[in-house]
Design an enzyme around this catalytic site. Structure first.
Site, PDB file in Angstrom:
ATOM      1  CE  LYS A 122     -58.710 -30.882  22.882  1.00  0.00           C
ATOM      2  NZ  LYS A 122     -57.580 -31.487  22.142  1.00  0.00           N
ATOM      3  CE  LYS A 144     -58.943 -35.906  24.618  1.00  0.00           C
ATOM      4  NZ  LYS A 144     -57.737 -36.167  23.815  1.00  0.00           N
TER       5      LYS A 144
HETATM    6  N1  C2G Z   1     -53.458 -40.684  18.059  1.00  0.00           N
HETATM    7  C1  C2G Z   1     -53.096 -41.794  17.290  1.00  0.00           C
HETATM    8  N2  C2G Z   1     -53.164 -43.020  17.833  1.00  0.00           N
HETATM    9  C2  C2G Z   1     -53.567 -43.191  19.122  1.00  0.00           C
HETATM   10  C3  C2G Z   1     -53.906 -42.071  19.917  1.00  0.00           C
HETATM   11  C4  C2G Z   1     -53.841 -40.810  19.353  1.00  0.00           C
HETATM   12  O1  C2G Z   1     -52.731 -41.644  16.107  1.00  0.00           O
HETATM   13  N3  C2G Z   1     -53.630 -44.460  19.620  1.00  0.00           N
HETATM   14  C5  C2G Z   1     -53.383 -39.351  17.437  1.00  0.00           C
HETATM   15  C6  C2G Z   1     -54.737 -38.665  17.361  1.00  0.00           C
HETATM   16  O2  C2G Z   1     -55.461 -39.117  16.217  1.00  0.00           O
HETATM   17  C7  C2G Z   1     -54.324 -37.196  17.234  1.00  0.00           C
HETATM   18  C8  C2G Z   1     -53.017 -37.134  18.055  1.00  0.00           C
HETATM   19  O3  C2G Z   1     -52.567 -38.505  18.221  1.00  0.00           O
HETATM   20  O4  C2G Z   1     -54.022 -36.885  15.867  1.00  0.00           O
HETATM   21  C9  C2G Z   1     -53.219 -36.509  19.411  1.00  0.00           C
HETATM   22  O5  C2G Z   1     -54.256 -37.219  20.079  1.00  0.00           O
HETATM   23  P1  C2G Z   1     -54.994 -36.485  21.317  1.00  0.00           P
HETATM   24  O6  C2G Z   1     -53.971 -35.946  22.242  1.00  0.00           O
HETATM   25  O7  C2G Z   1     -56.068 -37.387  21.801  1.00  0.00           O
HETATM   26  O8  C2G Z   1     -55.640 -35.225  20.564  1.00  0.00           O
HETATM   27  P2  C2G Z   1     -57.197 -34.848  20.447  1.00  0.00           P
HETATM   28  O9  C2G Z   1     -57.808 -34.736  21.777  1.00  0.00           O
HETATM   29  O10 C2G Z   1     -57.770 -35.750  19.436  1.00  0.00           O
HETATM   30  O11 C2G Z   1     -57.092 -33.321  19.920  1.00  0.00           O
HETATM   31  O12 C2G Z   1     -57.931 -29.621  17.093  1.00  0.00           O
HETATM   32  C10 C2G Z   1     -57.650 -31.017  17.155  1.00  0.00           C
HETATM   33  C11 C2G Z   1     -57.680 -31.515  18.573  1.00  0.00           C
HETATM   34  O13 C2G Z   1     -56.880 -30.709  19.424  1.00  0.00           O
HETATM   35  C12 C2G Z   1     -57.195 -32.964  18.603  1.00  0.00           C
END
Ligand code: C2G
Length: 129
Positions: free
Chosen positions: A44, A46
């Site tokens: 990803k 990341k």
């Molecule tokens: N999130 C949120 N509000 C934020 C930051 C994050 O609602 N201010 C939510 C994201 O939309 C996601 C969850 O928290 O649903 C986790 O965010 P991340 O750790 O950034 O996950 P991500 O990298 O988007 O990975 O297969 C799906 C992926 O693994 C999602």
């Protein structure tokens, strides 16, 4: 028992993550979080500050979370939903539309993201301290 699942990296855990987990749990009785492995994070583009093991330990300590499993690839969601007998798949709406294929297997819900916080923002703000 109504089972909910959500996926993410959840690095540098913050109140936006907690808002998501709280609302996801409110949609059922049991919340599974599939947390991205360090290897999947690389896919990803990341890089987590906390290792998978430590992010898993942190997530397991949250009152809304009932079970934590690993997310190792993009392809595992259908199998996860079937294997864990999941009723609802939940993600923040930055992912809106990306996982609609799961509608053949469970309810799909995209929740409004929490504005004003993100792991990226935390890292950026700390750099300018
Ligand atoms: N999130 C949120 N509000 C934020 C930051 C994050 O609602 N201010 C939510 C994201 O939309 C996601 C969850 O928290 O649903 C986790 O965010 P991340 O750790 O950034 O996950 P991500 O990298 O988007 O990975 O297969 C799906 C992926 O693994 C999602």
């Amino acid at each position: 028992m109504k089972k909910v699942i959500t996926y993410g990296t959840f690095d540098l855990l913050h109140w936006g993550h907690i808002n998501l987990l709280k609302r996801a749990k409110e949609m059922g009785d049991y919340l599974i979080v599939a947390i991205s492995s360090d290897e999947f994070n690389a896919l990803k583009n990341k890089k987590s500050y906390h290792s998978f093991e430590n992010r898993k330990m942190i997530l397991e300590s949250i009152r809304y979370v009932d079970e934590v499993i690993a997310e190792d690839n993009w392809e595992q969601k259908i199998t996860d939903v079937q294997k864990h007998d999941v009723d609802v798949f939940v993600m923040g709406d930055d992912w809106k539309g990306h996982f609609d294929f799961l509608k053949d297997y469970c309810e799909v819900v995209y929740l409004p993201r929490t504005i004003g916080i993100s792991t990226t923002k935390i890292k950026k703000d700390l750099l300018s301290v």
